[in-house]
Design a protein around this motif. Structure first.
Motif, PDB file in Angstrom:
ATOM      1  N   CYS A  19       0.829  -1.208   0.000  1.00 60.13           N
ATOM      2  CA  CYS A  19       0.000   0.000   0.000  1.00 60.13           C
ATOM      3  C   CYS A  19       0.865   1.261   0.000  1.00 60.13           C
ATOM      4  O   CYS A  19       0.487   2.278  -0.615  1.00 60.13           O
ATOM      5  CB  CYS A  19      -0.977  -0.018   1.172  1.00 60.13           C
ATOM      6  N   ALA A  20       2.026   1.181   0.671  1.00 62.13           N
ATOM      7  CA  ALA A  20       2.948   2.319   0.632  1.00 62.13           C
ATOM      8  C   ALA A  20       3.439   2.563  -0.795  1.00 62.13           C
ATOM      9  O   ALA A  20       3.561   3.710  -1.239  1.00 62.13           O
ATOM     10  CB  ALA A  20       4.132   2.065   1.570  1.00 62.13           C
ATOM     11  N   ALA A  21       3.689   1.480  -1.534  1.00 62.84           N
ATOM     12  CA  ALA A  21       4.141   1.614  -2.926  1.00 62.84           C
ATOM     13  C   ALA A  21       3.015   2.087  -3.831  1.00 62.84           C
ATOM     14  O   ALA A  21       3.244   2.767  -4.837  1.00 62.84           O
ATOM     15  CB  ALA A  21       4.693   0.275  -3.423  1.00 62.84           C
ATOM     16  N   LEU A  22       1.761   1.710  -3.479  1.00 62.21           N
ATOM     17  CA  LEU A  22       0.608   2.092  -4.304  1.00 62.21           C
ATOM     18  C   LEU A  22       0.243   3.564  -4.131  1.00 62.21           C
ATOM     19  O   LEU A  22      -0.253   4.199  -5.071  1.00 62.21           O
ATOM     20  CB  LEU A  22      -0.619   1.243  -3.935  1.00 62.21           C
ATOM     21  N   GLU A  23       0.462   4.092  -2.937  1.00 66.45           N
ATOM     22  CA  GLU A  23      -0.040   5.428  -2.607  1.00 66.45           C
ATOM     23  C   GLU A  23       0.329   6.489  -3.648  1.00 66.45           C
ATOM     24  O   GLU A  23      -0.564   7.178  -4.163  1.00 66.45           O
ATOM     25  CB  GLU A  23       0.446   5.829  -1.209  1.00 66.45           C
ATOM     26  N   PRO A  24       1.623   6.619  -4.004  1.00 65.49           N
ATOM     27  CA  PRO A  24       1.950   7.666  -4.996  1.00 65.49           C
ATOM     28  C   PRO A  24       1.303   7.449  -6.365  1.00 65.49           C
ATOM     29  O   PRO A  24       0.900   8.426  -7.019  1.00 65.49           O
ATOM     30  CB  PRO A  24       3.482   7.603  -5.084  1.00 65.49           C
ATOM     31  N   ILE A  25       1.168   6.197  -6.815  1.00 64.93           N
ATOM     32  CA  ILE A  25       0.577   6.023  -8.159  1.00 64.93           C
ATOM     33  C   ILE A  25      -0.934   6.209  -8.117  1.00 64.93           C
ATOM     34  O   ILE A  25      -1.554   6.608  -9.098  1.00 64.93           O
ATOM     35  CB  ILE A  25       0.986   4.694  -8.853  1.00 64.93           C
ATOM     36  N   ILE A  26      -1.558   5.920  -6.967  1.00 64.08           N
ATOM     37  CA  ILE A  26      -2.988   6.216  -6.825  1.00 64.08           C
ATOM     38  C   ILE A  26      -3.190   7.736  -6.876  1.00 64.08           C
ATOM     39  O   ILE A  26      -4.093   8.234  -7.571  1.00 64.08           O
ATOM     40  CB  ILE A  26      -3.557   5.615  -5.515  1.00 64.08           C
ATOM     41  N   GLU A  27      -2.323   8.460  -6.176  1.00 59.63           N
ATOM     42  CA  GLU A  27      -2.413   9.929  -6.218  1.00 59.63           C
ATOM     43  C   GLU A  27      -2.236  10.443  -7.637  1.00 59.63           C
ATOM     44  O   GLU A  27      -2.941  11.348  -8.092  1.00 59.63           O
ATOM     45  CB  GLU A  27      -1.358  10.566  -5.292  1.00 59.63           C
ATOM     46  N   GLN A  28      -1.297   9.804  -8.361  1.00 60.68           N
ATOM     47  CA  GLN A  28      -0.978  10.194  -9.737  1.00 60.68           C
ATOM     48  C   GLN A  28      -2.203  10.167 -10.659  1.00 60.68           C
ATOM     49  O   GLN A  28      -2.302  10.951 -11.594  1.00 60.68           O
ATOM     50  CB  GLN A  28       0.101   9.212 -10.241  1.00 60.68           C
ATOM     51  N   VAL A  29      -3.152   9.225 -10.424  1.00 57.36           N
ATOM     52  CA  VAL A  29      -4.351   9.141 -11.281  1.00 57.36           C
ATOM     53  C   VAL A  29      -5.547   9.856 -10.657  1.00 57.36           C
ATOM     54  O   VAL A  29      -6.680   9.723 -11.130  1.00 57.36           O
ATOM     55  CB  VAL A  29      -4.724   7.671 -11.621  1.00 57.36           C
TER      56      VAL A  29
END
Lengths: 325, 325
Positions: free
Chosen positions: A53-63
């Motif tokens: 989830c820590a790795a996902l957070e920035p790419i979720i923000e990105q979209v």
């Protein structure tokens, strides 16, 4: 505006024995952002989910944030499609000899619905949707990675079986006497010979039991990988070529048995080992035709996945996400 | 009055390696009349069809003539469901190394539509409609007769594969070294060990290679049948019991491989060999649990067909007849 267009993306997770690759995918199968973590190195499933989830957070923000995410689909070894669990996965330290409710864990952490299937089933869905299996109703995908996985499509549907675990073709027994010890606890499984690690084991075995000269003798035996073997074979190294001959022949023998079960239109090979190309595929086809029941001779196609390795599994996993009702 | 009620019967034909059994069946699955001929002893398919129609004539008259017959369904070895042909059936002299358009031949002779599938697929349809597989979506029927056949149902559908020939589980290779020669031309197939003829071969092999006393030594080795072995085993003959132990163990090993493919809810055994009851079933279950990948241990049921041998296949074949559009 319907729910689909309101939330334009799904997260796909290809959870492999070595790497976990995430992609945020739109409804047309375009990957908008990716991230990756190592699968191993966590003592608990909870620690793995936190890192993911820590790795996902920035790419979720990105979209545009989690409001843009409709669902998550996961392709993982030993995944139970019906229950959303990983059960006794021999190759993952935090899921060995235990049942991990991974779909629920991600769902609680992210706040979106999550569905999960076998990583190889996800690859099969990817091939059917975007790859060389488009339009096929009966085919088998064999994933040749850290282990050997499979996704079986018959009558246009994935085969899940009575409990969601069908399609573990890496664990058919190919050698009933003196077979190699498998991570599943048994001996002689296909994956002990025909996975990337199986190829490395074959290399060590061939190096130990013969005096044949080989480029592979320049490498510490414990460090040899299937990649080293393919490089040596490409340079004309006879021993390395014999290792691919051995591996391909056994895959052909195995496909001959799978053909009497399912009579598929195609066998599709996926994963790192396929980079060896004809070194692997030629002995597979030859051995299949030599070994198979006459009525199935020359019938199936033997194909290498046309999709980029990581994307296919991520897209397959994402397709499962779109499917959640 | 619709077409269905206008023609109230179908003909079911269970075409086995030894006998061909006909039944005229109503829409509720009641067999109104039966007839039978030997399958072997004809040099051509045409001679076989003539003999079959001669045997059918009186029972067709018995139910009111051909006007009362809606269709015919055939269960036959090596039947191609899509084409209505028998192709290269190793155990039938008039269909060995050739393609016989049997559905068309019967259709022209009788004047009714005819459909055909594998005899074992017909048995599986029979079990699903009238037998122990009622309500199941994922199961495998193994027919233990002259050969070993199989009918595989996944997601509630019969598995025909790309060409109509899927489900030849009698021809998975169980012994890759020094395997017994099979009628299909290869070596080590399951059916060379676990059919009725396979059990007789095992008996001859065990008698030749040991000095162990046995009731079976009173019989000319060439004349020993699986029935003789079960009678001797029932009388406490140790060698005969070892033969069933050997046969059951190999079936259990084979089912362990089938489980990783399909993860079925049940394996259903059908045909002459199942008359041995627990002599066969106990080693099958024990060997399956010893051999199978841990995730599938203890999951499937191991059942003996609850239907009378001949009727199940005839009813299955007839169900195919009802299905013709």
């Amino acid at each position: 505006m319907n729910a689909h267009s309101a939330k334009p993306y799904v997260i796909g997770l290809d959870l492999g024995g070595t790497n976990s690759v995430f992609g945020i995918v739109d409804s047309r199968g375009e990957i908008k952002a990716t991230a990756a973590i190592k699968t191993q190195g966590y003592n608990t499933a909870s620690a793995y989910v936190d890192a993911a989830c820590a790795a996902l957070e920035p790419i979720i923000e990105q979209v545009g944030g989690i409001e843009q995410i409709r669902a998550m689909g996961i392709g993982a070894p030993n995944a139970n499609y019906y229950k959303g669990t990983i059960e006794n996965a021999p190759n993952i330290q935090w899921a060995h000899n235990t049942v991990v409710p991974l779909a629920d864990m991600f769902s609680q952490k992210l706040g979106v619905p999550v569905a999960m299937t076998n990583d190889a089933n996800a690859a099969a869905i990817g091939e059917m949707t975007y790859g060389v299996a488009r339009g096929m109703k009966n085919f088998i995908v064999l994933t040749l990675g850290t282990g050997v996985g499979s996704g079986i499509v018959l009558n246009g549907q994935l085969v899940y079986g009575s409990d969601g675990f069908a399609g573990e073709l890496g664990h058919v027994i190919m050698r009933r006497d003196n077979g190699r010890l498998c991570g599943c606890g048994r001996k002689g499984c296909l994956e002990t010979y025909c996975s990337a690690t199986g190829v490395a084991r074959t290399a060590r075995e061939f190096l130990e039991t013969t005096d044949q000269p080989s480029l592979l003798r320049n490498i510490n035996p414990a460090d040899i990988t299937s990649y080293d073997v393919s490089v040596a074979a490409g340079q004309g190294d006879a021993l390395a070529q014999q290792i691919y001959e051995f591996t391909g022949r056994m895959l052909g023998e195995a496909c001959a048995d799978f053909a009497v079960f399912a009579s598929p239109e195609a066998f599709i090979f996926f994963g790192g080992l396929t980079k060896a190309g004809e070194l692997l595929m030629e002995p597979i086809r030859r051995s299949y035709d030599e070994c198979v029941m006459p009525v199935f001779k020359g019938k199936p196609q033997f194909l290498v996945s046309g999709l980029d390795g990581a994307s296919a599994a991520v897209l397959g996993a994402s397709a499962i996400g779109w499917d959640i009702k």
